[in-house]
Scaffold this motif. Structure first.
Motif, PDB file in Angstrom:
ATOM      1  N   PHE A   1       0.760   3.797   1.458  1.00 20.23           N
ATOM      2  CA  PHE A   1       0.344   2.652   0.990  1.00 20.23           C
ATOM      3  C   PHE A   1       1.465   2.176   0.419  1.00 20.23           C
ATOM      4  CE2 PHE A   1      -4.363   3.822   1.251  1.00 20.23           C
ATOM      5  CZ  PHE A   1      -4.646   3.548   2.296  1.00 20.23           C
ATOM      6  N   PHE A   2       1.727   3.474   0.231  1.00 24.35           N
ATOM      7  CA  PHE A   2       2.761   3.114  -1.693  1.00 24.35           C
ATOM      8  C   PHE A   2       3.932   4.294  -1.538  1.00 24.35           C
ATOM      9  CE2 PHE A   2       3.470   5.557  -6.069  1.00 24.35           C
ATOM     10  CZ  PHE A   2       3.808   2.989  -6.820  1.00 24.35           C
ATOM     11  N   GLU A   3       4.815   3.993  -1.002  1.00 19.92           N
ATOM     12  CA  GLU A   3       6.246   4.574  -1.519  1.00 19.92           C
ATOM     13  C   GLU A   3       7.387   4.365  -3.112  1.00 19.92           C
ATOM     14  OE1 GLU A   3       8.513   2.231   1.518  1.00 19.92           O
ATOM     15  OE2 GLU A   3       7.339   4.508   3.483  1.00 19.92           O
ATOM     16  N   GLY A   4       6.022   3.959  -4.114  1.00 16.98           N
ATOM     17  CA  GLY A   4       7.085   4.371  -5.104  1.00 16.98           C
ATOM     18  C   GLY A   4       8.026   2.533  -5.614  1.00 16.98           C
ATOM     19  N   ARG A   5       7.234   1.716  -4.694  1.00 19.66           N
ATOM     20  CA  ARG A   5       7.974   0.456  -5.384  1.00 19.66           C
ATOM     21  C   ARG A   5       7.287  -0.422  -6.412  1.00 19.66           C
ATOM     22  NH1 ARG A   5      10.477  -4.942  -1.888  1.00 19.66           N
ATOM     23  NH2 ARG A   5      10.830  -6.333  -3.832  1.00 19.66           N
ATOM     24  N   LEU A   6       6.840  -0.933  -7.299  1.00 16.26           N
ATOM     25  CA  LEU A   6       6.004  -1.603  -7.928  1.00 16.26           C
ATOM     26  C   LEU A   6       6.958  -3.667  -7.845  1.00 16.26           C
ATOM     27  CD1 LEU A   6       5.425   1.480 -10.875  1.00 16.26           C
ATOM     28  CD2 LEU A   6       3.265   0.604  -8.831  1.00 16.26           C
ATOM     29  N   PRO A   7       5.224  -4.043  -8.244  1.00 18.22           N
ATOM     30  CA  PRO A   7       3.622  -4.388  -7.494  1.00 18.22           C
ATOM     31  C   PRO A   7       4.076  -3.573  -5.835  1.00 18.22           C
ATOM     32  CG  PRO A   7       4.302  -5.880  -8.255  1.00 18.22           C
ATOM     33  CD  PRO A   7       5.455  -5.050  -8.025  1.00 18.22           C
ATOM     34  N   THR A   8       3.206  -2.972  -5.622  1.00 19.79           N
ATOM     35  CA  THR A   8       2.579  -2.429  -4.779  1.00 19.79           C
ATOM     36  C   THR A   8       1.020  -3.112  -4.160  1.00 19.79           C
ATOM     37  OG1 THR A   8       4.400  -1.340  -3.682  1.00 19.79           O
ATOM     38  CG2 THR A   8       2.693  -1.756  -1.817  1.00 19.79           C
ATOM     39  N   THR A   9       0.677  -3.857  -2.822  1.00 20.40           N
ATOM     40  CA  THR A   9      -0.633  -4.543  -2.274  1.00 20.40           C
ATOM     41  C   THR A   9      -0.826  -4.011  -0.982  1.00 20.40           C
ATOM     42  OG1 THR A   9      -0.512  -6.315  -4.475  1.00 20.40           O
ATOM     43  CG2 THR A   9      -1.978  -5.987  -2.667  1.00 20.40           C
ATOM     44  N   VAL A  10      -1.637  -3.202  -1.508  1.00 20.20           N
ATOM     45  CA  VAL A  10      -2.406  -3.288   0.268  1.00 20.20           C
ATOM     46  C   VAL A  10      -4.189  -3.262   0.277  1.00 20.20           C
ATOM     47  CG1 VAL A  10      -3.400  -1.690   1.486  1.00 20.20           C
ATOM     48  CG2 VAL A  10      -1.321  -0.793   0.387  1.00 20.20           C
TER      49      VAL A  10
ATOM     50  N   ILE B   1      -6.025  -3.786  -2.782  1.00 15.45           N
ATOM     51  CA  ILE B   1      -5.177  -2.052  -3.704  1.00 15.45           C
ATOM     52  C   ILE B   1      -4.152  -2.876  -4.184  1.00 15.45           C
ATOM     53  CG2 ILE B   1      -4.929   0.364  -4.177  1.00 15.45           C
ATOM     54  CD1 ILE B   1      -6.302   0.498  -0.968  1.00 15.45           C
ATOM     55  N   ASN B   2      -3.721  -2.482  -5.317  1.00 13.98           N
ATOM     56  CA  ASN B   2      -2.563  -2.929  -6.409  1.00 13.98           C
ATOM     57  C   ASN B   2      -2.540  -2.277  -6.702  1.00 13.98           C
ATOM     58  OD1 ASN B   2      -1.347  -4.746  -9.200  1.00 13.98           O
ATOM     59  ND2 ASN B   2      -0.815  -5.448  -6.762  1.00 13.98           N
ATOM     60  N   PHE B   3      -1.265  -1.351  -6.620  1.00  8.81           N
ATOM     61  CA  PHE B   3      -0.004  -0.344  -7.445  1.00  8.81           C
ATOM     62  C   PHE B   3       0.222  -0.796  -8.781  1.00  8.81           C
ATOM     63  CE2 PHE B   3      -1.177   1.175  -3.011  1.00  8.81           C
ATOM     64  CZ  PHE B   3      -1.932   2.313  -3.275  1.00  8.81           C
ATOM     65  N   TRP B   4       0.464  -0.454  -9.677  1.00 12.26           N
ATOM     66  CA  TRP B   4       0.910  -1.135 -10.530  1.00 12.26           C
ATOM     67  C   TRP B   4       1.455  -0.424 -12.166  1.00 12.26           C
ATOM     68  CZ3 TRP B   4      -1.163  -2.594 -15.663  1.00 12.26           C
ATOM     69  CH2 TRP B   4      -2.206  -1.630 -15.958  1.00 12.26           C
ATOM     70  N   ALA B   5       1.915  -0.184 -13.041  1.00  8.95           N
ATOM     71  CA  ALA B   5       2.405  -0.338 -14.437  1.00  8.95           C
ATOM     72  C   ALA B   5       2.546  -1.009 -15.673  1.00  8.95           C
ATOM     73  CB  ALA B   5       3.359   1.248 -14.133  1.00  8.95           C
ATOM     74  N   THR B   6       2.279  -0.276 -16.835  1.00  5.11           N
ATOM     75  CA  THR B   6       2.128  -1.806 -17.489  1.00  5.11           C
ATOM     76  C   THR B   6       3.358  -1.666 -17.997  1.00  5.11           C
ATOM     77  OG1 THR B   6       2.261   0.872 -19.007  1.00  5.11           O
ATOM     78  CG2 THR B   6       0.089  -0.077 -18.430  1.00  5.11           C
TER      79      THR B   6
ATOM     80  N   HIS C   1      -3.154  -5.806   5.819  1.00  2.62           N
ATOM     81  CA  HIS C   1      -1.766  -6.257   5.178  1.00  2.62           C
ATOM     82  C   HIS C   1      -1.344  -5.672   3.712  1.00  2.62           C
ATOM     83  CE1 HIS C   1       0.875  -9.654   3.095  1.00  2.62           C
ATOM     84  NE2 HIS C   1       0.386  -8.885   1.904  1.00  2.62           N
ATOM     85  N   ILE C   2       0.716  -5.272   3.511  1.00  2.00           N
ATOM     86  CA  ILE C   2       0.996  -4.693   2.659  1.00  2.00           C
ATOM     87  C   ILE C   2       2.521  -5.697   1.785  1.00  2.00           C
ATOM     88  CG2 ILE C   2       2.543  -3.187   1.846  1.00  2.00           C
ATOM     89  CD1 ILE C   2       1.077  -1.498   3.959  1.00  2.00           C
ATOM     90  N   THR C   3       1.983  -6.052   0.595  1.00  2.00           N
ATOM     91  CA  THR C   3       3.078  -6.344   0.500  1.00  2.00           C
ATOM     92  C   THR C   3       3.973  -5.685  -1.012  1.00  2.00           C
ATOM     93  OG1 THR C   3       1.738  -9.266   0.627  1.00  2.00           O
ATOM     94  CG2 THR C   3       4.033  -8.311  -1.293  1.00  2.00           C
ATOM     95  N   GLU C   4       5.659  -5.316  -0.841  1.00  3.17           N
ATOM     96  CA  GLU C   4       6.001  -5.199  -1.964  1.00  3.17           C
ATOM     97  C   GLU C   4       6.585  -5.693  -2.729  1.00  3.17           C
ATOM     98  OE1 GLU C   4       8.458  -1.675   0.638  1.00  3.17           O
ATOM     99  OE2 GLU C   4       7.257  -0.078  -0.074  1.00  3.17           O
ATOM    100  N   GLY C   5       6.456  -5.451  -4.053  1.00  2.00           N
ATOM    101  CA  GLY C   5       7.084  -6.821  -4.954  1.00  2.00           C
ATOM    102  C   GLY C   5       6.128  -7.829  -5.149  1.00  2.00           C
ATOM    103  N   MET C   6       6.366  -8.068  -6.146  1.00  2.00           N
ATOM    104  CA  MET C   6       5.523  -9.460  -6.891  1.00  2.00           C
ATOM    105  C   MET C   6       4.942 -10.618  -5.991  1.00  2.00           C
ATOM    106  SD  MET C   6       6.497 -12.103 -10.011  1.00  2.00           S
ATOM    107  CE  MET C   6       7.723 -12.846  -8.921  1.00  2.00           C
ATOM    108  N   THR C   7       3.924 -11.406  -5.987  1.00  2.00           N
ATOM    109  CA  THR C   7       3.401 -11.574  -5.061  1.00  2.00           C
ATOM    110  C   THR C   7       2.334 -12.844  -5.627  1.00  2.00           C
ATOM    111  OG1 THR C   7       3.955 -10.472  -2.957  1.00  2.00           O
ATOM    112  CG2 THR C   7       2.099 -12.279  -3.292  1.00  2.00           C
TER     113      THR C   7
END
Length: 197
Positions: free
Chosen positions: A153-162, A85-90, A172-178
């Motif tokens: 999963f998501f606390e508001g920081r974009l991008p976040t990947t779970v 799952i990747n949380f993102w915005a345009t 796995h969780i990563t907050e920020g660009m990867t």
């Protein structure tokens, strides 16, 4: 001449700050140099390995989703599969920068029925997200939240990947660009795929 070069430098810096596409291009360059690799901790991997003495713990995260065509699904429907799952915005520069690496990873698994990719656009703007994917020639499965997003999963920081294992646990969780295009990510995903739900 010095004044002109100073002006160009200032314009470049301002562009990197305020223009997401310019920022994304610079960040993609840094990813190609080896920066922004994920820190893949195998926190849940030992839970489901064969002959493991640990008890299997299954989380029950609730998240309902809608895809680009209006079809509804949920995390419950995806149990038994590895879920990326990747949380993102345009408008998010780092999100834009990492998208090609996510597509590269997805292409490795697009014919694997044990893996699901959820590219979750958090604003819910289908027209804008469609235009974004088309303009960048990306072929990623875009979804929108149709319920509250679990704070785990998501606390508001974009991008976040779970990344969820087959039992629905957070692997796995990563907050920020990867950069997700490396072999280390493929190896991690393959370990998750090999586990029993």
């Amino acid at each position: 001449m010095k004044k002109v070069s100073n002006i160009i430098f200032i314009v470049l810096i301002l562009s990197m700050i305020f223009v997401p596409e310019v920022k994304a291009t610079m960040q993609q360059g840094l990813m190609k140099l080896g920066f922004f690799s994920p820190d893949l901790k195998e926190s849940t991997l030992s839970l489901n390995l064969p002959n493991s003495t640990k008890s299997e713990k299954t989380e029950d995260y609730k998240l309902n989703l809608v895809d680009q065509k209006g079809n509804k699904t949920s995390l419950e429907d995806m149990k038994g599969k590895v879920v990326f799952i990747n949380f993102w915005a345009t408008w998010c520069g780092p999100c834009i920068a990492e998208m090609p690496s996510i597509e590269k990873l997805r292409n490795k698994y697009k014919d694997n029925s044990q893996v699901v990719f959820v590219i979750l656009e958090v604003e819910g703007n289908k027209a804008k997200a469609t235009k974004f994917m088309e303009s960048r020639k990306l072929n990623l499965p875009v979804y929108y939240p149709d319920s509250e997003i679990p704070t785990e999963f998501f606390e508001g920081r974009l991008p976040t990947t779970v990344i969820l294992d087959k039992a629905g646990n957070i692997a796995h969780i990563t907050e920020g660009m990867t950069d997700y295009s490396g072999q280390d990510v493929v190896d991690f995903m393959d370990k998750l795929i090999a586990m029993h739900p």
